[in-house]
Design an enzyme around this catalytic site. Structure first.
Site, PDB file in Angstrom:
ATOM      1  N   GLY A 169       1.218  -0.738   0.285  1.00  0.00           N
ATOM      2  CA  GLY A 169      -0.004   0.221  -0.196  1.00  0.00           C
ATOM      3  C   GLY A 169       0.993   1.448   0.024  1.00  0.00           C
ATOM      4  O   GLY A 169       1.854   1.107  -0.552  1.00  0.00           O
ATOM      5  N   GLY A 404      25.958  11.810 -29.367  1.00  0.00           N
ATOM      6  CA  GLY A 404      24.734  12.075 -28.338  1.00  0.00           C
ATOM      7  C   GLY A 404      25.629  11.469 -26.634  1.00  0.00           C
ATOM      8  O   GLY A 404      25.857  12.389 -25.558  1.00  0.00           O
ATOM      9  N   ALA A 405      25.809  10.323 -26.964  1.00  0.00           N
ATOM     10  CA  ALA A 405      26.191   9.475 -25.854  1.00  0.00           C
ATOM     11  C   ALA A 405      27.367   9.592 -25.504  1.00  0.00           C
ATOM     12  O   ALA A 405      28.157  10.310 -24.581  1.00  0.00           O
ATOM     13  CB  ALA A 405      26.028   7.892 -26.257  1.00  0.00           C
TER      14      ALA A 405
HETATM   15  C1  HXC Z   1      -3.480  -4.161  12.590  1.00  0.00           C
HETATM   16  C2  HXC Z   1      -2.092  -6.115  11.575  1.00  0.00           C
HETATM   17  C3  HXC Z   1      -1.997  -5.288  10.456  1.00  0.00           C
HETATM   18  C4  HXC Z   1      -2.579  -3.911  10.268  1.00  0.00           C
HETATM   19  C5  HXC Z   1      -1.356  -6.706  10.302  1.00  0.00           C
HETATM   20  N1  HXC Z   1      -1.900  -7.038  11.607  1.00  0.00           N
HETATM   21  N2  HXC Z   1      -2.067  -6.546   9.363  1.00  0.00           N
HETATM   22  N3  HXC Z   1      -2.510  -5.621  12.741  1.00  0.00           N
HETATM   23  N4  HXC Z   1      -3.323  -2.984  11.256  1.00  0.00           N
HETATM   24  N5  HXC Z   1      -2.557  -3.252   9.443  1.00  0.00           N
HETATM   25  C6  HXC Z   1      -1.935  -7.972  12.710  1.00  0.00           C
HETATM   26  C7  HXC Z   1      -2.686  -9.356  12.130  1.00  0.00           C
HETATM   27  O1  HXC Z   1      -4.173  -9.138  12.979  1.00  0.00           O
HETATM   28  C8  HXC Z   1      -2.205  -9.983  13.150  1.00  0.00           C
HETATM   29  O2  HXC Z   1      -1.807 -10.463  14.730  1.00  0.00           O
HETATM   30  C9  HXC Z   1      -0.415  -9.935  13.191  1.00  0.00           C
HETATM   31  O3  HXC Z   1      -0.428  -8.297  12.790  1.00  0.00           O
HETATM   32  C10 HXC Z   1       0.074 -10.618  11.991  1.00  0.00           C
HETATM   33  O4  HXC Z   1      -0.870 -10.805  10.905  1.00  0.00           O
HETATM   34  P1  HXC Z   1      -0.553 -12.051  10.174  1.00  0.00           P
HETATM   35  O5  HXC Z   1      -2.157 -11.944   9.154  1.00  0.00           O
HETATM   36  O6  HXC Z   1      -1.242 -13.211  11.434  1.00  0.00           O
HETATM   37  O7  HXC Z   1       0.535 -12.810   9.441  1.00  0.00           O
HETATM   38  P2  HXC Z   1       0.143 -12.974   7.930  1.00  0.00           P
HETATM   39  O8  HXC Z   1      -0.483 -14.534   7.603  1.00  0.00           O
HETATM   40  O9  HXC Z   1       1.799 -13.221   7.770  1.00  0.00           O
HETATM   41  O10 HXC Z   1      -0.143 -12.113   6.543  1.00  0.00           O
HETATM   42  C11 HXC Z   1       0.578 -10.327   7.202  1.00  0.00           C
HETATM   43  C12 HXC Z   1      -0.169  -9.782   6.218  1.00  0.00           C
HETATM   44  C13 HXC Z   1      -1.939  -9.671   6.698  1.00  0.00           C
HETATM   45  C14 HXC Z   1       0.049 -10.066   4.571  1.00  0.00           C
HETATM   46  C15 HXC Z   1       0.737  -8.440   6.178  1.00  0.00           C
HETATM   47  O11 HXC Z   1      -1.528  -9.907   7.830  1.00  0.00           O
HETATM   48  C16 HXC Z   1      -2.472  -7.955   5.976  1.00  0.00           C
HETATM   49  O12 HXC Z   1      -2.999  -8.563   4.466  1.00  0.00           O
HETATM   50  N6  HXC Z   1      -2.784  -7.395   6.899  1.00  0.00           N
HETATM   51  C17 HXC Z   1      -3.102  -6.355   6.527  1.00  0.00           C
HETATM   52  C18 HXC Z   1      -2.640  -5.534   5.186  1.00  0.00           C
HETATM   53  C19 HXC Z   1      -3.044  -4.365   4.619  1.00  0.00           C
HETATM   54  O13 HXC Z   1      -4.242  -4.640   4.254  1.00  0.00           O
HETATM   55  N7  HXC Z   1      -2.634  -3.187   5.512  1.00  0.00           N
HETATM   56  C20 HXC Z   1      -3.595  -1.578   5.253  1.00  0.00           C
HETATM   57  C21 HXC Z   1      -3.262  -2.004   3.638  1.00  0.00           C
HETATM   58  S1  HXC Z   1      -3.524   0.318   3.538  1.00  0.00           S
HETATM   59  P3  HXC Z   1      -2.151 -10.976  15.936  1.00  0.00           P
HETATM   60  O14 HXC Z   1      -2.600 -10.977  17.008  1.00  0.00           O
HETATM   61  O15 HXC Z   1      -3.186 -12.469  15.335  1.00  0.00           O
HETATM   62  O16 HXC Z   1      -0.624 -12.119  15.536  1.00  0.00           O
HETATM   63  C22 HXC Z   1      -2.049   0.711   3.478  1.00  0.00           C
HETATM   64  C23 HXC Z   1      -2.717   2.175   3.284  1.00  0.00           C
HETATM   65  C24 HXC Z   1      -1.045   3.195   3.683  1.00  0.00           C
HETATM   66  O17 HXC Z   1      -1.012   0.266   4.776  1.00  0.00           O
HETATM   67  C25 HXC Z   1      -1.531   4.404   3.602  1.00  0.00           C
HETATM   68  C26 HXC Z   1      -0.256   5.594   3.453  1.00  0.00           C
HETATM   69  C27 HXC Z   1      -0.144   6.177   2.650  1.00  0.00           C
END
Ligand code: HXC
Length: 510
Positions: A169, A404-405
């Protein structure tokens, strides 16, 4: 007092546990180290001083007040790499997946501010699920605060990102604005939108690795500058890179002890250029034979291989290398190689790193894909970067410098300080055959005449002396003496002082 000390130690121990043993084990099972283990490997032993160990988030939505782990998913502080100060943040995937909350962002911003104020590099170890979902816009605001600091720090202190897990993201844009991005093979990925969104929007089916793994970003997109097999190797390579760099834009890069005579003669270079002017040879051989102790730190090794970029040392001092590589696409300039080299030249200039340019370039790559892709604008980036650079610039033309290079590759006309050529250099508007076919078009049907014209053109222009007669080449040098000549040239330029006219900033063709 004893109770208070015990309380402190208990709190510290709890903070060091991050998300707990179960999640640490899960991290290890993926072949990844924890945030603290990474910092230990990155920095000199016992040099890490932590900030904000007890910071906790302030979110009260979704029952978050019941889980307030100390540190809030990022370990921050400063330490040293081979005795030189750096600031570091290391995201802790065991705490809410390393996701970025308002307070997590504040911790990163605090050390970024200190790094700029105190003139030391910032190294970010990224391993994060992105914005802390429970915090919504507060998290987005946190990202933007970090982004703004990346911009302000750019060109002031070196910024290095290591992607050691997810980075998805908008979160990708902080590393994207840093000077160097390294990835760990198989355990890291970067993308703006993940495979699920891609499938929904474009119907493409792609894995996370294919979409944003290290191979994609080092070979196709050039988002990343290097990829390493595991966390340990990646961190060791960051230490090696930092050794080449100054701490900030007001200091020179460190001078390292060297055990390699600056006047070392390399007779083998006299036969590096093949007899056939169209045969390739490996420009890396020249780089290694010129460098102190054959030590070369290559940047973007797997992308646009027709140009080589990286760092060497000469007499212990860091020098940036830009070199055409005849082994790939005959060393021509194209969109990718121009972008790659332009960014590198600008980094060197921003941080006062002298540039050695090694030239064997038959010109710009022709074709619709290049023109449609904007080779004019991209080629101009490299031209612009060399033209604005005020650092010491030494150029050696080994063979071709066409069209040019020739101008672009740090020519005399772009304020090259020392422009050397080997006797094998051919400095001309284009190759003899192409030139003859244009200026003697009427004789095209007569092969004898054409080959005579081609020979005449070669005799007249396929050498360095026409340019040397005009002073565009300062000296024609023997290949075997290249290290000595180049080392002396840079030594003579140590007090170079050149300033561009005042401006708010330039308008490089982005
Ligand atoms: C809060 C989160 C989190 C998040 C993961 N966790 N991402 N908590 N906010 N964004 C937590 C999970 O709940 C879990 O908690 C622990 O972290 C590990 O996650 P898992 O899913 O069990 O791990 P894994 O299977 O390795 O997967 C990792 C992952 C997945 C691919 C990153 O967690 C995921 O898709 N997370 C969401 C990603 C996302 O959509 N983020 C927002 C993107 S938008 P527990 O308690 O079970 O350990 C963004 C905008 C930024 O970032 C903009 C900036 C301008």
């Amino acid at each position: 007092m004893k109770d208070i000390s015990t309380e402190l130690e208990n709190r510290r121990a709890l903070a060091r546990e991050g998300g707990g043993q179960r999640r640490i084990d899960a991290q290890h099972a993926k072949g990844k180290l924890t945030a603290r283990e990474r910092i230990e490997l990155l920095l000199d032993e016992s040099s890490f001083e932590e900030f904000d160990m007890f910071v906790a988030h302030r979110c009260t939505d979704f029952d978050m007040e019941e889980q307030r782990p100390s540190g809030d998913g990022v370990v921050t502080g400063w330490g040293t790499i081979n005795g030189r100060m750096v600031y570091v943040f290391s995201q802790d995937f065991t705490v809410f997946g390393g996701s970025l909350s308002e307070t997590h962002a504040q911790k990163i911003c605090k050390i970024m501010d200190m790094a700029v104020q105190n003139g030391a590099p910032i190294i970010g170890l990224n391993d994060s699920g992105g914005a802390r979902i429970q915090e919504g816009v507060a998290s987005l605001a946190g990202y933007a605060e970090v982004f703004q600091r990346n911009v302000m720090a750019s060109g002031v202190v070196p910024q290095v990102s290591v992607i050691m897990g997810p980075c998805a993201g908008g979160a990708v844009y902080s590393p994207a604005m840093t000077d160097f991005i390294f990835m760990v093979k198989d355990s890291s990925y970067m993308f703006v939108t993940g495979p699920d969104v891609v499938k929904t929007v474009t119907n493409e089916i792609v894995t996370a690795e294919e979409l944003g793994g290290s191979s994609t970003h080092t070979k196709k997109s050039a988002v990343a500058d290097g990829a390493f097999d595991n966390d340990v190797e990646a961190l060791a390579e960051v230490r090696r890179l930092v050794d080449f760099l100054p701490l900030n834009n007001r200091e020179k890069a460190p001078v390292r002890p060297f055990y390699d005579a600056p006047n070392r003669i390399e007779n083998s270079l006299d036969t590096l250029i093949p007899d056939n002017p169209n045969s390739p040879y490996d420009m890396k051989e020249l780089i290694l034979k010129v460098a102190d102790e054959r030590d070369f730190y290559e940047i973007q090794e797997d992308f646009a291989k027709n140009i080589i970029t990286g760092f060497i040392r000469l007499e212990g001092q860091t020098v940036g290398i830009v070199a055409n590589q005849p082994m790939f696409l005959a060393g021509c300039l194209d969109i990718d190689s121009s972008r790659k080299a332009a960014r590198f030249v600008r980094f060197c200039d921003a941080f006062e790193i002298p540039i050695l340019t090694l030239v064997d370039v038959p010109g710009f790559l022709p074709g619709t894909s290049q023109e449609y892709g904007g080779v004019i604008k991209h080629g101009a980036k490299l031209l612009f970067a060399y033209g604005e650079a005020t650092v010491p610039k030494v150029t050696v033309i080994t063979r071709k410098a066409y069209g040019g290079a020739y101008d672009v590759m740090s020519s005399k006309h772009l304020r090259g300080d020392f422009n050397y050529a080997w006797p094998t250099a051919e400095i001309a508007v284009m190759g003899a055959k192409g030139a003859t076919e244009i200026i003697h078009r009427a004789d095209l049907v007569n092969t004898d005449k054409i080959s005579q014209h081609t020979q005449d053109y070669e005799d007249r222009f396929a050498n360095p002396f026409v340019a040397a007669e005009r002073g565009f080449i300062d000296e024609v040098i023997q290949p075997h003496s290249t290290r000595r000549r180049v080392s002396r040239a840079f030594a003579s330029l140590r007090n170079k002082s050149l300033k561009n006219p005042w401006k708010k900033h330039d308008n490089i063709p982005l």
